[in-house]
Motif scaffolding. Sequence first.
Motif, PDB file in Angstrom:
ATOM      1  N   TYR A  94       0.836  -1.204   0.000  1.00 31.53           N
ATOM      2  CA  TYR A  94       0.000   0.000   0.000  1.00 31.53           C
ATOM      3  C   TYR A  94       0.872   1.255   0.000  1.00 31.53           C
ATOM      4  CZ  TYR A  94      -3.826   3.104   1.563  1.00 31.53           C
ATOM      5  OH  TYR A  94      -4.756   4.094   1.684  1.00 31.53           O
ATOM      6  N   ALA A  95       1.918   1.245   0.847  1.00 31.69           N
ATOM      7  CA  ALA A  95       2.814   2.393   0.942  1.00 31.69           C
ATOM      8  C   ALA A  95       3.476   2.684  -0.400  1.00 31.69           C
ATOM      9  CB  ALA A  95       3.876   2.138   2.015  1.00 31.69           C
ATOM     10  N   GLU A  96       3.957   1.641  -1.061  1.00 35.98           N
ATOM     11  CA  GLU A  96       4.597   1.846  -2.356  1.00 35.98           C
ATOM     12  C   GLU A  96       3.589   2.387  -3.378  1.00 35.98           C
ATOM     13  OE1 GLU A  96       7.114  -0.586  -5.779  1.00 35.98           O
ATOM     14  OE2 GLU A  96       7.048  -1.338  -3.725  1.00 35.98           O
ATOM     15  N   GLY A  97       2.370   1.892  -3.310  1.00 32.99           N
ATOM     16  CA  GLY A  97       1.348   2.313  -4.258  1.00 32.99           C
ATOM     17  C   GLY A  97       0.974   3.782  -4.150  1.00 32.99           C
ATOM     18  N   ILE A  98       1.049   4.337  -2.937  1.00 39.89           N
ATOM     19  CA  ILE A  98       0.664   5.738  -2.740  1.00 39.89           C
ATOM     20  C   ILE A  98       1.872   6.663  -2.592  1.00 39.89           C
ATOM     21  CG2 ILE A  98      -1.546   5.123  -1.695  1.00 39.89           C
ATOM     22  CD1 ILE A  98      -0.346   5.738   1.038  1.00 39.89           C
ATOM     23  N   GLY A  99       3.067   6.093  -2.689  1.00 39.44           N
ATOM     24  CA  GLY A  99       4.269   6.908  -2.599  1.00 39.44           C
ATOM     25  C   GLY A  99       4.683   7.254  -1.185  1.00 39.44           C
ATOM     26  N   ALA A 100       4.251   6.460  -0.215  1.00 41.96           N
ATOM     27  CA  ALA A 100       4.660   6.689   1.180  1.00 41.96           C
ATOM     28  C   ALA A 100       5.976   5.968   1.447  1.00 41.96           C
ATOM     29  CB  ALA A 100       3.583   6.179   2.130  1.00 41.96           C
ATOM     30  N   HIS A 101       6.702   6.428   2.448  1.00 40.36           N
ATOM     31  CA  HIS A 101       8.014   5.846   2.722  1.00 40.36           C
ATOM     32  C   HIS A 101       8.148   5.247   4.122  1.00 40.36           C
ATOM     33  CE1 HIS A 101       8.779   8.770  -0.591  1.00 40.36           C
ATOM     34  NE2 HIS A 101       9.428   7.737  -1.065  1.00 40.36           N
ATOM     35  N   THR A 102       7.088   5.356   4.920  1.00 41.36           N
ATOM     36  CA  THR A 102       7.152   4.807   6.268  1.00 41.36           C
ATOM     37  C   THR A 102       5.881   4.046   6.591  1.00 41.36           C
ATOM     38  OG1 THR A 102       8.458   6.735   6.965  1.00 41.36           O
ATOM     39  CG2 THR A 102       7.603   5.308   8.702  1.00 41.36           C
ATOM     40  N   VAL A 103       6.060   2.847   7.113  1.00 40.94           N
ATOM     41  CA  VAL A 103       4.954   2.036   7.629  1.00 40.94           C
ATOM     42  C   VAL A 103       5.109   2.005   9.142  1.00 40.94           C
ATOM     43  CG1 VAL A 103       3.994  -0.286   7.795  1.00 40.94           C
ATOM     44  CG2 VAL A 103       4.707   0.600   5.572  1.00 40.94           C
ATOM     45  N   TRP A 104       4.067   2.386   9.852  1.00 41.15           N
ATOM     46  CA  TRP A 104       4.100   2.394  11.315  1.00 41.15           C
ATOM     47  C   TRP A 104       3.411   1.144  11.852  1.00 41.15           C
ATOM     48  CZ3 TRP A 104       7.124   6.064  13.358  1.00 41.15           C
ATOM     49  CH2 TRP A 104       7.396   7.189  12.563  1.00 41.15           C
ATOM     50  N   TYR A 105       4.111   0.432  12.701  1.00 40.26           N
ATOM     51  CA  TYR A 105       3.689  -0.883  13.193  1.00 40.26           C
ATOM     52  C   TYR A 105       3.609  -0.837  14.718  1.00 40.26           C
ATOM     53  CZ  TYR A 105       4.597  -5.905  14.199  1.00 40.26           C
ATOM     54  OH  TYR A 105       4.569  -7.184  14.675  1.00 40.26           O
ATOM     55  N   GLY A 106       2.493  -1.317  15.281  1.00 41.18           N
ATOM     56  CA  GLY A 106       2.229  -1.136  16.706  1.00 41.18           C
ATOM     57  C   GLY A 106       2.746  -2.197  17.659  1.00 41.18           C
ATOM     58  N   ALA A 107       3.726  -3.003  17.235  1.00 40.34           N
ATOM     59  CA  ALA A 107       4.262  -4.029  18.138  1.00 40.34           C
ATOM     60  C   ALA A 107       4.825  -3.384  19.393  1.00 40.34           C
ATOM     61  CB  ALA A 107       5.352  -4.835  17.434  1.00 40.34           C
ATOM     62  N   ALA A 108       4.570  -4.021  20.543  1.00 38.69           N
ATOM     63  CA  ALA A 108       5.043  -3.504  21.824  1.00 38.69           C
ATOM     64  C   ALA A 108       5.970  -4.515  22.493  1.00 38.69           C
ATOM     65  CB  ALA A 108       3.851  -3.204  22.736  1.00 38.69           C
ATOM     66  N   GLN A 109       6.701  -4.043  23.470  1.00 40.25           N
ATOM     67  CA  GLN A 109       7.655  -4.897  24.185  1.00 40.25           C
ATOM     68  C   GLN A 109       7.007  -6.168  24.725  1.00 40.25           C
ATOM     69  OE1 GLN A 109       9.027  -3.938  28.351  1.00 40.25           O
ATOM     70  NE2 GLN A 109      10.885  -3.332  27.255  1.00 40.25           N
ATOM     71  N   VAL A 110       5.786  -6.032  25.239  1.00 43.74           N
ATOM     72  CA  VAL A 110       5.100  -7.164  25.859  1.00 43.74           C
ATOM     73  C   VAL A 110       4.772  -8.262  24.848  1.00 43.74           C
ATOM     74  CG1 VAL A 110       2.760  -6.247  25.581  1.00 43.74           C
ATOM     75  CG2 VAL A 110       3.269  -7.771  27.490  1.00 43.74           C
ATOM     76  N   ASP A 111       4.649  -7.918  23.568  1.00 41.41           N
ATOM     77  CA  ASP A 111       4.319  -8.918  22.550  1.00 41.41           C
ATOM     78  C   ASP A 111       5.400  -9.988  22.464  1.00 41.41           C
ATOM     79  OD1 ASP A 111       1.958  -7.570  21.875  1.00 41.41           O
ATOM     80  OD2 ASP A 111       3.002  -6.302  20.443  1.00 41.41           O
TER      81      ASP A 111
END
Length: 206
Positions: A94-111
């Motif tokens: 999706y990011a490449e398709g819209i020209g974005a350069h950052t994907v934000w991912y919500g993984a946390a330490q507890v995972d």
Amino acid sequence: FEEIHLITYNYGQRHVRELDCVKHQIDALKSKLPDIAVDHYTADVRFIQHLAPTSSLTNTDIDNPDISKMAGDAQPVSYVPFRNMMFLSICASYAEGIGAHTVWYGAAQVDSLAGYWDGSKEFLDSINNVVSLNRRERIKVEAPLIKLSKKEIIELGIQLQVDFANTHTCYSGNKIADASNPASSSRIKGFIEAGYIDPVKYKQKI
């Protein structure tokens, strides 16, 4: 940022209530940041429910893990095989398709501590190694919460004025969260350590 593009995944999870919470949080985000364009897409990936029948999140015939019975488990029964890898691949596409350069991912330490290998720092580094093979578009997956404890995440959320009453952490599909669920248990512990009252109601199994 001038634009924020959000993806929500409907993968047949028993705790589908989280999708309703997403809508509320997006409305709150738009209200706080009216000058930023916010786009939201819900990806229907319910095929995962059929590909991953071994998880309690996608198979209601399997009981969710109880925090009191998880000692020694290398990987909890709530783990959905390769779910996060699939999600991040879709996000990168999706990011490449819209020209974005950052994907934000919500993984946390507890995972990672709870046994979810696809929420670990090692997994994040490996995903970025794969994404970096792209010969034209430079995309990076960022996980700003991956080194933060639940306490620190809650403190950050309070600072950012997150409406925690409209968030859903419990893996059960019940309207009232189950305090015996590992995800709920770590959330409750985080609120206690941060010195705040969790606005979500819980029930305790007897």
